[in-house]
Design an enzyme around this catalytic site. Structure first.
Site, PDB file in Angstrom:
ATOM      1  N   PRO A  12       0.796  -1.228   0.000  1.00 56.38           N
ATOM      2  CA  PRO A  12       0.000   0.000   0.000  1.00 56.38           C
ATOM      3  C   PRO A  12       0.831   1.282   0.000  1.00 56.38           C
ATOM      4  CG  PRO A  12      -0.124  -1.116   2.122  1.00 56.38           C
ATOM      5  CD  PRO A  12       0.532  -2.073   1.167  1.00 56.38           C
ATOM      6  N   ASN A  13       0.319   2.244  -0.753  1.00 59.25           N
ATOM      7  CA  ASN A  13       0.859   3.610  -0.859  1.00 59.25           C
ATOM      8  C   ASN A  13       2.149   3.709  -1.674  1.00 59.25           C
ATOM      9  OD1 ASN A  13      -1.239   4.866   0.763  1.00 59.25           O
ATOM     10  ND2 ASN A  13      -0.319   3.783   2.487  1.00 59.25           N
ATOM     11  N   ARG A  20       5.177  10.840  -2.538  1.00 64.37           N
ATOM     12  CA  ARG A  20       4.882  10.521  -1.139  1.00 64.37           C
ATOM     13  C   ARG A  20       6.140  10.732  -0.278  1.00 64.37           C
ATOM     14  NH1 ARG A  20       4.682   4.414   1.287  1.00 64.37           N
ATOM     15  NH2 ARG A  20       4.018   5.013   3.373  1.00 64.37           N
ATOM     16  N   TYR A  25      11.210   8.550   1.291  1.00 64.19           N
ATOM     17  CA  TYR A  25      11.168   7.447   0.316  1.00 64.19           C
ATOM     18  C   TYR A  25      11.859   7.766  -1.014  1.00 64.19           C
ATOM     19  CZ  TYR A  25       7.832   5.648   3.704  1.00 64.19           C
ATOM     20  OH  TYR A  25       7.252   5.204   4.870  1.00 64.19           O
ATOM     21  N   ASN A  75       7.840  -5.625  -0.834  1.00 62.67           N
ATOM     22  CA  ASN A  75       7.792  -4.494   0.083  1.00 62.67           C
ATOM     23  C   ASN A  75       6.338  -4.409   0.545  1.00 62.67           C
ATOM     24  OD1 ASN A  75       7.654  -2.133   1.486  1.00 62.67           O
ATOM     25  ND2 ASN A  75       8.818  -0.920  -0.010  1.00 62.67           N
ATOM     26  N   ALA A  78       2.988  -0.735   4.928  1.00 58.22           N
ATOM     27  CA  ALA A  78       2.545  -0.770   6.329  1.00 58.22           C
ATOM     28  C   ALA A  78       2.033  -2.151   6.743  1.00 58.22           C
ATOM     29  CB  ALA A  78       1.472   0.290   6.560  1.00 58.22           C
ATOM     30  N   HIS A  81       3.945  -4.491   9.247  1.00 56.15           N
ATOM     31  CA  HIS A  81       3.864  -4.413  10.706  1.00 56.15           C
ATOM     32  C   HIS A  81       2.578  -5.022  11.266  1.00 56.15           C
ATOM     33  CE1 HIS A  81       7.074  -1.749   9.599  1.00 56.15           C
ATOM     34  NE2 HIS A  81       6.235  -0.936   8.983  1.00 56.15           N
ATOM     35  N   ASP A  88       1.248 -15.577   6.423  1.00 56.01           N
ATOM     36  CA  ASP A  88       0.775 -16.948   6.219  1.00 56.01           C
ATOM     37  C   ASP A  88       0.791 -17.336   4.743  1.00 56.01           C
ATOM     38  OD1 ASP A  88       0.400 -17.266   8.913  1.00 56.01           O
ATOM     39  OD2 ASP A  88      -1.784 -17.218   8.859  1.00 56.01           O
ATOM     40  N   GLU A  99      12.283  -9.519   2.000  1.00 55.71           N
ATOM     41  CA  GLU A  99      11.502  -8.341   2.398  1.00 55.71           C
ATOM     42  C   GLU A  99      12.321  -7.079   2.129  1.00 55.71           C
ATOM     43  OE1 GLU A  99       9.836  -8.505   6.419  1.00 55.71           O
ATOM     44  OE2 GLU A  99      10.176  -6.342   6.580  1.00 55.71           O
ATOM     45  N   HIS A 101      12.546  -2.707   2.150  1.00 56.35           N
ATOM     46  CA  HIS A 101      12.047  -1.378   2.532  1.00 56.35           C
ATOM     47  C   HIS A 101      12.977  -0.315   1.979  1.00 56.35           C
ATOM     48  CE1 HIS A 101       9.123  -3.202   5.123  1.00 56.35           C
ATOM     49  NE2 HIS A 101      10.079  -3.979   5.595  1.00 56.35           N
ATOM     50  N   LEU A 102      12.374   0.744   1.476  1.00 52.61           N
ATOM     51  CA  LEU A 102      13.177   1.874   1.000  1.00 52.61           C
ATOM     52  C   LEU A 102      13.843   2.578   2.177  1.00 52.61           C
ATOM     53  CD1 LEU A 102      10.166   2.503  -1.023  1.00 52.61           C
ATOM     54  CD2 LEU A 102      12.265   3.003  -2.246  1.00 52.61           C
ATOM     55  N   SER A 103      13.062   2.828   3.222  1.00 50.27           N
ATOM     56  CA  SER A 103      13.590   3.515   4.404  1.00 50.27           C
ATOM     57  C   SER A 103      14.183   2.481   5.362  1.00 50.27           C
ATOM     58  CB  SER A 103      12.469   4.296   5.093  1.00 50.27           C
ATOM     59  OG  SER A 103      11.492   3.407   5.597  1.00 50.27           O
ATOM     60  N   ARG A 108      13.332   4.389  12.566  1.00 45.05           N
ATOM     61  CA  ARG A 108      12.149   5.254  12.542  1.00 45.05           C
ATOM     62  C   ARG A 108      11.283   5.004  13.785  1.00 45.05           C
ATOM     63  NH1 ARG A 108       9.330   4.826   6.915  1.00 45.05           N
ATOM     64  NH2 ARG A 108       8.302   6.684   7.748  1.00 45.05           N
ATOM     65  N   ARG A 112       7.519   0.565  13.568  1.00 35.90           N
ATOM     66  CA  ARG A 112       8.044   0.045  12.293  1.00 35.90           C
ATOM     67  C   ARG A 112       9.140  -0.989  12.512  1.00 35.90           C
ATOM     68  NH1 ARG A 112       5.640   3.486   8.471  1.00 35.90           N
ATOM     69  NH2 ARG A 112       5.361   5.555   9.344  1.00 35.90           N
TER      70      ARG A 112
HETATM   71  C1  DQA Z   1       8.119   1.031   3.878  1.00 34.81           C
HETATM   72  C2  DQA Z   1       8.221   1.213   5.402  1.00 34.81           C
HETATM   73  C3  DQA Z   1       6.873   1.003   6.054  1.00 34.81           C
HETATM   74  O1  DQA Z   1       6.973   1.194   7.452  1.00 34.81           O
HETATM   75  C4  DQA Z   1       5.866   2.003   5.509  1.00 34.81           C
HETATM   76  O2  DQA Z   1       4.592   1.779   6.074  1.00 34.81           O
HETATM   77  C5  DQA Z   1       5.805   2.004   4.020  1.00 34.81           C
HETATM   78  C6  DQA Z   1       7.057   1.934   3.277  1.00 34.81           C
HETATM   79  C7  DQA Z   1       9.459   1.331   3.177  1.00 34.81           C
HETATM   80  O3  DQA Z   1       9.616   0.934   2.028  1.00 34.81           O
HETATM   81  O4  DQA Z   1      10.333   1.996   3.754  1.00 34.81           O
HETATM   82  O5  DQA Z   1       4.757   2.139   3.428  1.00 34.81           O
HETATM   83  O6  DQA Z   1       7.794  -0.323   3.608  1.00 34.81           O
END
Ligand code: DQA
Length: 149
Positions: A12-13, A20, A25, A75, A78, A81, A88, A99, A101-103, A108, A112
């Site tokens: 998501p997002n 964003r 990011y 990725n 959110a 978490h 599953d 897995e 993550h950009l950040s 943080r 997270r």
């Molecule tokens: C994220 C980190 C997550 O905590 C956050 O909710 C995201 C982006 C990242 O790529 O850093 O949507 O997955």
């Protein structure tokens, strides 16, 4: 390595990457990230199936539908978490997953730092911006080559 399918899942997002919170990011959009990933995959005889969804159910459906894949790069945004259901799904299909993550999620907010997904993955790559995806692909390729031996 003969031609294999790997799935890339953006949660998501992440469709809003570039606009964003760019200070967190980065300025690169999702299309550009996917182009770089596809180029890198092609160089390594990998066929990518890429998807982005804001919906947990759609992500789970995609994992199930692509259970012939040899690897997953995810990725989960959110859902990292919160989502026992995505965890599953990955555990159910038994496909090696990385897995992403950009950040740096560990630098943080406290919430997270916990990943529901990490325990069912080979590992987690976090904090390298768009490059996290390419590092994840390198890790997955190395893992698949090791398995082939
Ligand atoms: C994220 C980190 C997550 O905590 C956050 O909710 C995201 C982006 C990242 O790529 O850093 O949507 O997955």
């Amino acid at each position: 390595m003969s031609s294999v399918k790997v799935v890339v899942i953006h949660g998501p997002n992440l469709n809003l990457l570039g606009e964003r919170e760019p200070h967190i990011y980065g300025k690169k959009g999702l299309d550009s990230i996917n182009t770089d990933l596809t180029d890198y995959a092609t160089e390594n005889s990998i066929i990518l199936a890429v998807m982005q969804s804001n919906s947990e159910g759609a992500i789970i459906d995609f994992i199930q539908e692509n259970r012939d894949a040899k690897g997953i790069i995810i990725n989960p945004g959110a859902y990292t978490h919160t989502s026992i259901a995505i965890r599953d799904a990955i555990a159910s299909v038994k496909i090696p997953a990385v897995e992403v993550h950009l950040s740096n999620v560990h630098a943080r907010e406290e919430f997270r730092r916990h990943s529901m997904i990490a325990p069912v993955c080979l590992g987690q790559i976090s904090g390298f911006g768009a490059n996290s995806y390419l590092l994840a692909m390198t890790a997955l390729i190395n893992h698949l080559r090791e398995q082939e031996r």
